[in-house]
Design a protein around this motif. Structure first.
Motif, PDB file in Angstrom:
ATOM      1  N   LEU A  45       0.602  -0.993   0.365  1.00 14.23           N
ATOM      2  CA  LEU A  45       0.122  -0.050  -0.252  1.00 14.23           C
ATOM      3  C   LEU A  45       0.496   1.663  -0.005  1.00 14.23           C
ATOM      4  CD1 LEU A  45      -2.900   1.004   0.355  1.00 14.23           C
ATOM      5  CD2 LEU A  45      -2.591   0.861   2.650  1.00 14.23           C
ATOM      6  N   VAL A  46       0.356   2.186  -0.797  1.00 14.82           N
ATOM      7  CA  VAL A  46       1.350   3.658  -1.173  1.00 14.82           C
ATOM      8  C   VAL A  46       0.372   4.831  -1.044  1.00 14.82           C
ATOM      9  CG1 VAL A  46       3.643   3.222  -1.781  1.00 14.82           C
ATOM     10  CG2 VAL A  46       1.337   3.712  -3.588  1.00 14.82           C
ATOM     11  N   ARG A  47       1.111   5.955  -0.898  1.00 18.94           N
ATOM     12  CA  ARG A  47      -0.287   6.693  -0.882  1.00 18.94           C
ATOM     13  C   ARG A  47       0.599   8.013  -2.414  1.00 18.94           C
ATOM     14  NH1 ARG A  47       0.723  12.292   0.368  1.00 18.94           N
ATOM     15  NH2 ARG A  47      -1.338  13.004   1.368  1.00 18.94           N
ATOM     16  N   VAL A  48      -0.612   7.633  -3.129  1.00 16.46           N
ATOM     17  CA  VAL A  48      -0.468   8.693  -4.275  1.00 16.46           C
ATOM     18  C   VAL A  48      -0.899  10.093  -4.384  1.00 16.46           C
ATOM     19  CG1 VAL A  48      -0.749   8.118  -6.781  1.00 16.46           C
ATOM     20  CG2 VAL A  48       0.132   6.378  -5.634  1.00 16.46           C
ATOM     21  N   GLU A  49      -0.144  10.976  -4.904  1.00 12.17           N
ATOM     22  CA  GLU A  49      -0.859  12.520  -5.412  1.00 12.17           C
ATOM     23  C   GLU A  49      -1.727  12.263  -6.643  1.00 12.17           C
ATOM     24  OE1 GLU A  49       0.802  15.858  -3.895  1.00 12.17           O
ATOM     25  OE2 GLU A  49       1.733  14.404  -1.443  1.00 12.17           O
ATOM     26  N   THR A  50      -2.926  12.432  -7.094  1.00 12.03           N
ATOM     27  CA  THR A  50      -2.440  12.901  -8.597  1.00 12.03           C
ATOM     28  C   THR A  50      -3.444  13.938  -8.970  1.00 12.03           C
ATOM     29  OG1 THR A  50      -5.187  12.082  -7.895  1.00 12.03           O
ATOM     30  CG2 THR A  50      -3.373  10.301  -8.790  1.00 12.03           C
ATOM     31  N   LYS A  51      -4.105  14.521  -9.662  1.00 14.37           N
ATOM     32  CA  LYS A  51      -3.970  15.751  -9.940  1.00 14.37           C
ATOM     33  C   LYS A  51      -5.199  16.643  -8.622  1.00 14.37           C
ATOM     34  CE  LYS A  51      -3.033  16.001 -14.034  1.00 14.37           C
ATOM     35  NZ  LYS A  51      -3.649  15.884 -15.826  1.00 14.37           N
ATOM     36  N   ASN A  52      -5.900  15.050  -8.886  1.00 10.37           N
ATOM     37  CA  ASN A  52      -7.433  16.137  -8.210  1.00 10.37           C
ATOM     38  C   ASN A  52      -7.776  15.344  -6.687  1.00 10.37           C
ATOM     39  OD1 ASN A  52      -8.667  16.856 -10.315  1.00 10.37           O
ATOM     40  ND2 ASN A  52      -9.287  15.199 -10.870  1.00 10.37           N
ATOM     41  N   LYS A  53      -6.725  14.541  -6.316  1.00  5.28           N
ATOM     42  CA  LYS A  53      -6.702  13.483  -4.812  1.00  5.28           C
ATOM     43  C   LYS A  53      -5.434  12.858  -4.383  1.00  5.28           C
ATOM     44  CE  LYS A  53      -9.438   9.886  -6.917  1.00  5.28           C
ATOM     45  NZ  LYS A  53     -10.133   9.419  -6.328  1.00  5.28           N
ATOM     46  N   VAL A  54      -4.972  12.808  -3.225  1.00  3.71           N
ATOM     47  CA  VAL A  54      -4.051  11.990  -2.749  1.00  3.71           C
ATOM     48  C   VAL A  54      -5.487  10.319  -2.671  1.00  3.71           C
ATOM     49  CG1 VAL A  54      -3.455  11.227  -0.465  1.00  3.71           C
ATOM     50  CG2 VAL A  54      -2.775  13.275  -1.294  1.00  3.71           C
ATOM     51  N   GLU A  55      -4.897   8.967  -3.247  1.00  3.23           N
ATOM     52  CA  GLU A  55      -5.757   8.154  -3.419  1.00  3.23           C
ATOM     53  C   GLU A  55      -4.243   7.201  -2.609  1.00  3.23           C
ATOM     54  OE1 GLU A  55      -6.614   5.438  -7.366  1.00  3.23           O
ATOM     55  OE2 GLU A  55      -6.645   7.657  -7.170  1.00  3.23           O
ATOM     56  N   TYR A  56      -4.317   6.484  -2.161  1.00  2.00           N
ATOM     57  CA  TYR A  56      -3.820   4.718  -1.264  1.00  2.00           C
ATOM     58  C   TYR A  56      -4.455   3.761  -2.311  1.00  2.00           C
ATOM     59  CZ  TYR A  56      -2.843   7.376   2.700  1.00  2.00           C
ATOM     60  OH  TYR A  56      -1.952   8.803   3.496  1.00  2.00           O
ATOM     61  N   THR A  57      -3.140   3.081  -3.176  1.00  3.44           N
ATOM     62  CA  THR A  57      -3.347   2.277  -3.569  1.00  3.44           C
ATOM     63  C   THR A  57      -2.103   1.399  -3.903  1.00  3.44           C
ATOM     64  OG1 THR A  57      -3.846   1.313  -5.973  1.00  3.44           O
ATOM     65  CG2 THR A  57      -2.512   3.453  -5.363  1.00  3.44           C
ATOM     66  N   LYS A  58      -2.738   0.216  -4.573  1.00  8.48           N
ATOM     67  CA  LYS A  58      -0.889  -1.131  -4.867  1.00  8.48           C
ATOM     68  C   LYS A  58      -0.389  -0.429  -5.226  1.00  8.48           C
ATOM     69  CE  LYS A  58      -4.375  -4.898  -4.981  1.00  8.48           C
ATOM     70  NZ  LYS A  58      -4.816  -5.750  -5.118  1.00  8.48           N
ATOM     71  N   LEU A  65      -0.816   5.319 -12.703  1.00  7.53           N
ATOM     72  CA  LEU A  65      -1.539   6.656 -12.570  1.00  7.53           C
ATOM     73  C   LEU A  65      -0.581   8.129 -12.609  1.00  7.53           C
ATOM     74  CD1 LEU A  65      -3.271   5.823  -8.582  1.00  7.53           C
ATOM     75  CD2 LEU A  65      -4.213   5.953 -10.407  1.00  7.53           C
ATOM     76  N   GLY A  66       1.026   7.200 -12.392  1.00  2.82           N
ATOM     77  CA  GLY A  66       1.525   8.686 -12.897  1.00  2.82           C
ATOM     78  C   GLY A  66       3.025   7.969 -13.821  1.00  2.82           C
ATOM     79  N   GLY A  67       2.920   6.724 -14.276  1.00  2.00           N
ATOM     80  CA  GLY A  67       4.131   6.474 -15.244  1.00  2.00           C
ATOM     81  C   GLY A  67       5.499   6.266 -14.235  1.00  2.00           C
ATOM     82  N   PRO A  68       6.434   5.950 -15.523  1.00  2.00           N
ATOM     83  CA  PRO A  68       7.743   5.669 -14.878  1.00  2.00           C
ATOM     84  C   PRO A  68       8.108   6.581 -13.525  1.00  2.00           C
ATOM     85  CG  PRO A  68       7.984   5.537 -16.888  1.00  2.00           C
ATOM     86  CD  PRO A  68       6.888   6.728 -16.645  1.00  2.00           C
ATOM     87  N   ARG A  69       7.932   8.127 -13.374  1.00  2.00           N
ATOM     88  CA  ARG A  69       8.072   9.517 -12.753  1.00  2.00           C
ATOM     89  C   ARG A  69       7.305   8.840 -11.098  1.00  2.00           C
ATOM     90  NH1 ARG A  69       7.380  14.871 -14.499  1.00  2.00           N
ATOM     91  NH2 ARG A  69       9.433  14.758 -15.030  1.00  2.00           N
ATOM     92  N   GLU A  70       6.054   8.511 -11.379  1.00  2.00           N
ATOM     93  CA  GLU A  70       5.157   7.533  -9.723  1.00  2.00           C
ATOM     94  C   GLU A  70       6.094   6.758  -9.540  1.00  2.00           C
ATOM     95  OE1 GLU A  70       3.053   8.372  -6.639  1.00  2.00           O
ATOM     96  OE2 GLU A  70       3.077  10.192  -8.705  1.00  2.00           O
ATOM     97  N   ILE A  71       6.097   5.632 -10.234  1.00  2.00           N
ATOM     98  CA  ILE A  71       6.884   4.109  -9.401  1.00  2.00           C
ATOM     99  C   ILE A  71       7.895   4.676  -9.064  1.00  2.00           C
ATOM    100  CG2 ILE A  71       7.313   3.330 -11.705  1.00  2.00           C
ATOM    101  CD1 ILE A  71       5.860   1.577  -9.325  1.00  2.00           C
ATOM    102  N   LYS A  72       9.293   5.016 -10.361  1.00  2.00           N
ATOM    103  CA  LYS A  72      10.294   5.694  -9.132  1.00  2.00           C
ATOM    104  C   LYS A  72      10.416   6.258  -8.005  1.00  2.00           C
ATOM    105  CE  LYS A  72      13.628   7.188 -11.353  1.00  2.00           C
ATOM    106  NZ  LYS A  72      14.363   7.816 -13.360  1.00  2.00           N
TER     107      LYS A  72
END
Length: 125
Positions: A45-58, A65-72
């Motif tokens: 479980l990780v915390r991902v910030e998207t354009k509109n919200k913060v999302e907790y997801t696998k 959700l954010g391509g290579p930049r987000e996974i790195k």
């Protein structure tokens, strides 16, 4: 880092962003002449910030959700190590690579059916 995506599998085309179902962090230490591979469980479980919200997801959904930049970013935050480079392998590419080297022989102890395919027992006809 090596990322294995499900793009190209099961009829999914390249327009599908895909999840990184395999995440392996490879650390090279030239001074000690060592290489360490760390498998990162796809359901972490990780915390991902998207354009509109913060999302907790696998963590495996962070790529979609954010391509290579987000996974790195997620792997860096999780393990507190820099991720300098990554390699992305999709299932379609993996299938072509296996075919190019002559396939894979599987020796299974019993016959079974899976998704419309019949897998025979080892040494059966």
């Amino acid at each position: 880092m090596v990322l294995g995506t499900d793009v190209g599998a099961l009829g999914r085309g390249t327009s599908y962003a895909g999840n990184t179902d395999t995440l392996e962090l490879i650390t090279v230490n030239p001074k000690k002449q060592t290489l360490t591979t760390t498998a990162i469980p796809r359901d972490t479980l990780v915390r991902v910030e998207t354009k509109n919200k913060v999302e907790y997801t696998k963590i495996n959904a962070a790529y979609a959700l954010g391509g290579p930049r987000e996974i790195k970013k997620q792997v860096h935050e999780l393990l507190d190590v820099p991720v300098d480079y990554y390699a992305l392998v999709n299932m379609g590419g993996l299938e072509k690579t296996v075919d190019a080297v002559g396939g894979v022989t599987v020796n299974n102890p019993f016959a079974f059916k899976y998704e419309g395919h019949t897998i025979l027992r080892e040494n059966s006809i």
